[in-house]
Design a protein around this motif. Sequence first.
Motif, PDB file in Angstrom:
ATOM      1  N   ASP A   1      29.307  33.129  30.581  1.00 56.15           N
ATOM      2  CA  ASP A   1      30.569  32.621  30.050  1.00 56.15           C
ATOM      3  C   ASP A   1      31.657  32.501  31.116  1.00 56.15           C
ATOM      4  O   ASP A   1      32.721  31.931  30.840  1.00 56.15           O
ATOM      5  N   ASP A   2      31.405  33.026  32.301  1.00 55.65           N
ATOM      6  CA  ASP A   2      32.427  33.012  33.345  1.00 55.65           C
ATOM      7  C   ASP A   2      32.303  31.773  34.223  1.00 55.65           C
ATOM      8  O   ASP A   2      31.219  31.193  34.364  1.00 55.65           O
ATOM      9  N   ALA A   3      33.415  31.383  34.819  1.00 50.78           N
ATOM     10  CA  ALA A   3      33.415  30.245  35.730  1.00 50.78           C
ATOM     11  C   ALA A   3      32.663  30.591  37.005  1.00 50.78           C
ATOM     12  O   ALA A   3      32.736  31.719  37.494  1.00 50.78           O
ATOM     13  N   PRO A   4      31.917  29.634  37.578  1.00 48.44           N
ATOM     14  CA  PRO A   4      31.232  29.887  38.854  1.00 48.44           C
ATOM     15  C   PRO A   4      32.198  29.828  40.013  1.00 48.44           C
ATOM     16  O   PRO A   4      33.317  29.313  39.895  1.00 48.44           O
ATOM     17  N   GLY A   5      31.784  30.350  41.169  1.00 48.55           N
ATOM     18  CA  GLY A   5      32.576  30.189  42.378  1.00 48.55           C
ATOM     19  C   GLY A   5      32.747  28.719  42.693  1.00 48.55           C
ATOM     20  O   GLY A   5      31.833  27.912  42.494  1.00 48.55           O
ATOM     21  N   ARG A   6      33.927  28.348  43.178  1.00 50.09           N
ATOM     22  CA  ARG A   6      34.231  26.943  43.464  1.00 50.09           C
ATOM     23  C   ARG A   6      35.203  26.915  44.632  1.00 50.09           C
ATOM     24  O   ARG A   6      36.391  27.213  44.479  1.00 50.09           O
ATOM     25  N   PHE A   7      34.690  26.560  45.810  1.00 57.09           N
ATOM     26  CA  PHE A   7      35.489  26.614  47.038  1.00 57.09           C
ATOM     27  C   PHE A   7      36.292  25.319  47.188  1.00 57.09           C
ATOM     28  O   PHE A   7      35.727  24.246  47.352  1.00 57.09           O
ATOM     29  N   ASN A   8      37.609  25.471  47.181  1.00 55.25           N
ATOM     30  CA  ASN A   8      38.471  24.294  47.139  1.00 55.25           C
ATOM     31  C   ASN A   8      38.988  23.906  48.518  1.00 55.25           C
ATOM     32  O   ASN A   8      38.728  22.818  48.996  1.00 55.25           O
ATOM     33  N   ASN A   9      39.749  24.796  49.163  1.00 53.16           N
ATOM     34  CA  ASN A   9      40.343  24.479  50.462  1.00 53.16           C
ATOM     35  C   ASN A   9      40.011  25.557  51.482  1.00 53.16           C
ATOM     36  O   ASN A   9      39.743  26.706  51.122  1.00 53.16           O
TER      37      ASN A   9
END
Length: 432
Positions: A102-110
Amino acid sequence: MHRSPRLAATALLGTALLTLVPLSPAYARSLPAVGATAETAALYDDEDGGNANADDPAIWRDDAHPGRSLVVATAKEGGLRVYGLDAALVQSVPAPSPATEDDAPGRFNNVDLVTGLRTPAGRADVAVVSDRGNDRLRVYRIDPSRRGGPLKDVTDPAAAPVFSADQAEINEQRTAYGLATWQDRSTGRSYALVSRRDTTDLALLELRPTAAGTVGYRLVRTLSLPSSFRLPDGTSWTPCGEPGELPQVEGMVVDPENGTLYAGQEDVGIWRLPAGLDGRPVLVDTVREYGIPGTYDPETEECAPGTDPGFGGRRLAADVEGLTLLGKPGGHGYLMASGQGDNSFALYGREVSGRNAYKGGFRVTAVSADLDGSEECDGTAALDKPLGARYPHGLLVVQDGHETSASGSEEGREATGFKFVDLRAVKDAAGL
C-alpha cells in the motif's frame, strides 16, 4: 517532468519583475540550433523498462582524470543511472522498494552534488537525491575506484521525512521534489534546498555526516513562495490547476559565488532569493503564459484557457524546468533555464548586481535519425571545465522528454533519455 493542467502564472508580491512583453510562438523557432554529440540509451516508463523515466542530471568531475568524469542522473522509479562521458551506462542504482504493497515506491526526482563534504573520516564527494516516493533525501558517496560502481548509498538510516508527518501523508505524495545543493563558504557547512510537490514550499536542510560514515540531515527553515499574484491591471491571478494543487517549484540551482538560489516555479517563472531562505524573493522573469486565466475541467483534467491579458514574459514557455549555471559571475557567467513548452533554453546573466539580464537562447535539435534533439526538457546540468579529449571546453547534459531516435523508437512505448552537448557549441551558437 510535470505537465500539469495549469496554464501558467505570475505577477508581483512585493517583488521586482523584469520582463512583461508577450512571447511570439515564432520566437523559439528563431533561436539558433545546437546538435548533441551523444545520447544515453532510452529509458522506458513501463514494467518491461523498469518504470524508468529520465528526469534530472548532474556532472561529477574527476579532477585526477577529467576524461573519466561521470554523469549521475535520476530515472524516477528506475532509481539512478551513472554514465561515462561517452553516454554509456556505468552503473544502475535501484530506488528503494515500498515497505508494504500500500506504500508508495521509491521515486528519485532530482539530483545534485556536493564536492568535498566534510566528514569525520575526511572529505568526500556525494550525490544528493530527492526521493519523492519516500519524502526523504538519499545520499551516495562517489568513488570511481569502487568495485561494483562508483556510487555507494551512505544515507543515514535514521533520516526522517522532509515534509510529511507519517507514512499515510507520504503516500499522498506531497513530498520532496526539486533539489539543489549549497555549500556556505562562510561556515563550510553543506545544505540541500528542497521543494515540495504540488505546493510552493521550500525547505533548507543541513547535511550532517555521522561517525558511522553515513550522512543525515536536519531542517533549518522553510519558506513558501506566492501562489497567487496581483497583475499590472490590479486584478488577482492564480494559476489554474487541480483542486488543492498550487504552482510548484522543481528546477533549482545555487550560485556558489554569492549564495543566491534560483528557483523555477513551473507555471510562473524564475525566482531569485538567498539560499539561506532568509531574504525577500525577487521574480526575475515570467513564463509566456503568465496571467492567463483558466478553468479546470475535472472530466478532461485540463484547464480551458481564457483571454491572454498580455502580461507574460518573452523568453520562457511553461513549464520552466531545469536550471543550471555556466561560466563565472561578474558578467561572464550565465543562468540557463529550459522552457518545456517550446523546447527552448534561455540564458540570463549572473551579474553581481543581480539584474539577471537576458543574454540569448538556443535549442538542442536532431543531428540525424540516430541522434535526435531535446523535447519537453526537464532537468539540465552544465560543467564549464575541461573534461578530457571529448569535452575540452565543458559539457551540457539535458533531459529529453520525448526520445525519438533509433534507440527509443519502439512503437507504443514512452521513451526518455539524456543528451550530451559540447558546451563550446552552445556558447558559439548563443553568441556568448
